[in-house]
Design a protein around this motif. Sequence first.
Motif, PDB file in Angstrom:
ATOM      1  N   LYS A  95     -17.121 -10.765   6.110  1.00 16.41           N
ATOM      2  CA  LYS A  95     -17.271 -11.970   5.312  1.00 16.41           C
ATOM      3  C   LYS A  95     -18.177 -11.184   3.985  1.00 16.41           C
ATOM      4  O   LYS A  95     -17.865 -11.262   2.592  1.00 16.41           O
ATOM      5  N   ASP A  96     -19.739 -10.656   4.333  1.00 10.93           N
ATOM      6  CA  ASP A  96     -20.847 -10.707   4.492  1.00 10.93           C
ATOM      7  C   ASP A  96     -20.370  -9.305   2.829  1.00 10.93           C
ATOM      8  O   ASP A  96     -21.307  -9.322   2.286  1.00 10.93           O
ATOM      9  N   TRP A  97     -20.302  -8.224   4.125  1.00 14.99           N
ATOM     10  CA  TRP A  97     -20.331  -6.801   3.097  1.00 14.99           C
ATOM     11  C   TRP A  97     -18.487  -6.136   3.173  1.00 14.99           C
ATOM     12  O   TRP A  97     -18.866  -4.260   2.476  1.00 14.99           O
ATOM     13  N   VAL A  98     -17.624  -7.109   2.881  1.00 10.61           N
ATOM     14  CA  VAL A  98     -16.219  -6.377   2.768  1.00 10.61           C
ATOM     15  C   VAL A  98     -15.970  -6.411   1.538  1.00 10.61           C
ATOM     16  O   VAL A  98     -15.374  -7.931   0.855  1.00 10.61           O
ATOM     17  N   GLU A  99     -16.812  -6.012   0.080  1.00 12.71           N
ATOM     18  CA  GLU A  99     -16.202  -6.557  -1.651  1.00 12.71           C
ATOM     19  C   GLU A  99     -14.876  -6.127  -2.244  1.00 12.71           C
ATOM     20  O   GLU A  99     -14.265  -7.609  -2.118  1.00 12.71           O
ATOM     21  N   GLY A 100     -14.057  -6.056  -1.066  1.00 14.63           N
ATOM     22  CA  GLY A 100     -12.205  -5.530  -1.786  1.00 14.63           C
ATOM     23  C   GLY A 100     -11.681  -5.235  -0.351  1.00 14.63           C
ATOM     24  O   GLY A 100     -12.031  -4.270   0.455  1.00 14.63           O
ATOM     25  N   ILE A 101     -10.084  -4.946  -0.895  1.00 18.89           N
ATOM     26  CA  ILE A 101      -9.218  -4.428   0.049  1.00 18.89           C
ATOM     27  C   ILE A 101      -8.403  -4.302  -0.764  1.00 18.89           C
ATOM     28  O   ILE A 101      -7.593  -5.141  -1.700  1.00 18.89           O
ATOM     29  N   VAL A 102      -7.313  -2.903  -0.883  1.00 16.95           N
ATOM     30  CA  VAL A 102      -6.275  -2.463  -1.601  1.00 16.95           C
ATOM     31  C   VAL A 102      -5.274  -2.707  -0.568  1.00 16.95           C
ATOM     32  O   VAL A 102      -5.156  -1.724   0.644  1.00 16.95           O
ATOM     33  N   LEU A 103      -4.046  -3.546  -0.674  1.00 17.89           N
ATOM     34  CA  LEU A 103      -2.368  -3.210   0.401  1.00 17.89           C
ATOM     35  C   LEU A 103      -2.057  -1.898  -0.570  1.00 17.89           C
ATOM     36  O   LEU A 103      -1.426  -2.228  -1.875  1.00 17.89           O
ATOM     37  N   SER A 104      -1.853  -0.847   0.130  1.00 15.67           N
ATOM     38  CA  SER A 104      -1.152   0.439  -0.609  1.00 15.67           C
ATOM     39  C   SER A 104       0.727   0.960   0.142  1.00 15.67           C
ATOM     40  O   SER A 104      -0.045   1.166   1.214  1.00 15.67           O
ATOM     41  N   GLN A 105       1.562   0.007  -0.216  1.00 10.31           N
ATOM     42  CA  GLN A 105       3.165   0.452   0.695  1.00 10.31           C
ATOM     43  C   GLN A 105       3.688   1.779   0.133  1.00 10.31           C
ATOM     44  O   GLN A 105       4.829   1.573   0.535  1.00 10.31           O
ATOM     45  N   ALA A 106       2.969   2.265  -0.898  1.00  8.96           N
ATOM     46  CA  ALA A 106       3.814   3.400  -1.244  1.00  8.96           C
ATOM     47  C   ALA A 106       4.265   4.777  -0.382  1.00  8.96           C
ATOM     48  O   ALA A 106       2.908   4.627   0.374  1.00  8.96           O
ATOM     49  N   GLU A 107       4.716   5.480  -0.282  1.00 12.72           N
ATOM     50  CA  GLU A 107       4.876   6.450   0.853  1.00 12.72           C
ATOM     51  C   GLU A 107       3.972   7.520   0.685  1.00 12.72           C
ATOM     52  O   GLU A 107       2.954   7.705   0.060  1.00 12.72           O
ATOM     53  N   SER A 108       3.784   7.688   2.542  1.00 17.03           N
ATOM     54  CA  SER A 108       2.204   8.013   2.728  1.00 17.03           C
ATOM     55  C   SER A 108       2.384   9.030   2.737  1.00 17.03           C
ATOM     56  O   SER A 108       3.059   9.550   3.449  1.00 17.03           O
ATOM     57  N   ARG A 109       1.397  10.248   2.353  1.00 20.66           N
ATOM     58  CA  ARG A 109       1.561  11.379   3.079  1.00 20.66           C
ATOM     59  C   ARG A 109       1.905  11.875   4.118  1.00 20.66           C
ATOM     60  O   ARG A 109       2.360  12.572   4.647  1.00 20.66           O
ATOM     61  N   GLY A 110       1.125  11.090   4.744  1.00 21.68           N
ATOM     62  CA  GLY A 110       0.474  11.256   6.586  1.00 21.68           C
ATOM     63  C   GLY A 110       2.036  11.506   7.164  1.00 21.68           C
ATOM     64  O   GLY A 110       2.780  11.467   7.537  1.00 21.68           O
ATOM     65  N   ALA A 111       2.542   9.954   6.783  1.00 20.73           N
ATOM     66  CA  ALA A 111       3.338   9.419   7.500  1.00 20.73           C
ATOM     67  C   ALA A 111       4.756  10.585   7.578  1.00 20.73           C
ATOM     68  O   ALA A 111       5.152  10.968   7.535  1.00 20.73           O
ATOM     69  N   ALA A 112       5.008  11.040   5.922  1.00 18.17           N
ATOM     70  CA  ALA A 112       6.007  11.944   5.159  1.00 18.17           C
ATOM     71  C   ALA A 112       6.171  13.781   6.253  1.00 18.17           C
ATOM     72  O   ALA A 112       6.906  14.590   7.004  1.00 18.17           O
ATOM     73  N   GLN A 113       4.714  13.445   6.499  1.00 21.11           N
ATOM     74  CA  GLN A 113       4.696  15.598   7.215  1.00 21.11           C
ATOM     75  C   GLN A 113       4.267  15.147   8.519  1.00 21.11           C
ATOM     76  O   GLN A 113       4.541  15.913   9.791  1.00 21.11           O
ATOM     77  N   LEU A 114       4.346  13.571   9.369  1.00 19.56           N
ATOM     78  CA  LEU A 114       4.639  13.321  10.826  1.00 19.56           C
ATOM     79  C   LEU A 114       5.208  12.789  10.662  1.00 19.56           C
ATOM     80  O   LEU A 114       6.242  13.407  12.738  1.00 19.56           O
TER      81      LEU A 114
END
Length: 341
Positions: free
Chosen positions: A287-306
């Motif tokens: 709570k005191d040190w995480v300023e933000g978070i971003v949900l990214s559900q676009a196609e992942s490069r890692g998933a595409a390659q693995l």
Amino acid sequence: MVTAARKRAVLLLTVMALAIGLGGCGRESGPAVEVAAPGVEAPSRVFGVATDPWHVDEWTAAVGVQPTMVMEFEAWSRNRTIDNHFAELRRQGVKTFMLTWEPWQTVSAVKGKAAQYAEQPEFSNAAIAAGKKDDYIRSWAKSIAASGLIVYVRFAHEMNGDWYPWSRDPAGYVAAWRHLVDIFRADGATNARFVFSVNPSVFEPAGPWVENLRKYWPGDDYVDLLGSTMISFGARKDYPVQEFVSRFELARSIFHKKLIITEFNTAAEGRVKWLADLRTWLDITGKDWVEGIVLSQAESRGAAQLGSQVGDLSWNVMDDPETQPVIRGILQDFERSGTSS
């Protein structure tokens, strides 16, 4: 009739004003951590979504709550600014934006990791540090300064990996980073916040991970926030929340900066529990040190390659009623903690 005493008083006030102004011009520019664009009162904790501004309404209608930030990827090869995106965010009342700023000509993920890592001389660290891209950088600094938003600049992310060309030369990376930040400061983009966004590489032992990461660190005065990807791919790369948290805490203990999670997602199997665990951590110990978070559900490069080595990341919160309450809860927790802080 103006008296001599009043003339002297006016002269004194004028000299004092000039002195204050000249003193301000002579100060060294520090990090932009506590500085906002004029008239902008951004939330103290941000929940972002990787989308373009014209889809925020659609995402909000589907999930039931509006994100407080939008994140977009921008390759330097496009050679443009996105003032119209900033205007659309202002229209919707979204006050923060994250620019994942990639100095390259985009390489398709299907070409593989080696192709992504290949040198691109036009956009290299050396070219940036030598001033060859200054006109482009300056156009963005001016655009961001005039945007009316708080803009998180996530430049050349995941530099500690071996899948992007900017990772090839750590010393050059530091020089390029500092050169870019100096241009932004000189051009008055005080609403830009520079995010040193790493790959947590939880598959790697902590010692070598830290040793490698230190080589890329631009210095305290050139970084406002730590950033990190946080993707549990599933199958053989299925990582619980706590594994990421341990890596985040280690980075924080070394660099002493707050954190923004620049991309988070998880595989479909077990997603509700994983997201619930993430929410618990964010609302208690983070709570005191995480300023933000971003949900990214676009196609992942890692998933595409693995491929079949990892799980299914094709689900989307917009049409997944099981995960929507957790995502709404995270955003509402952020709003509550931001108000109380």
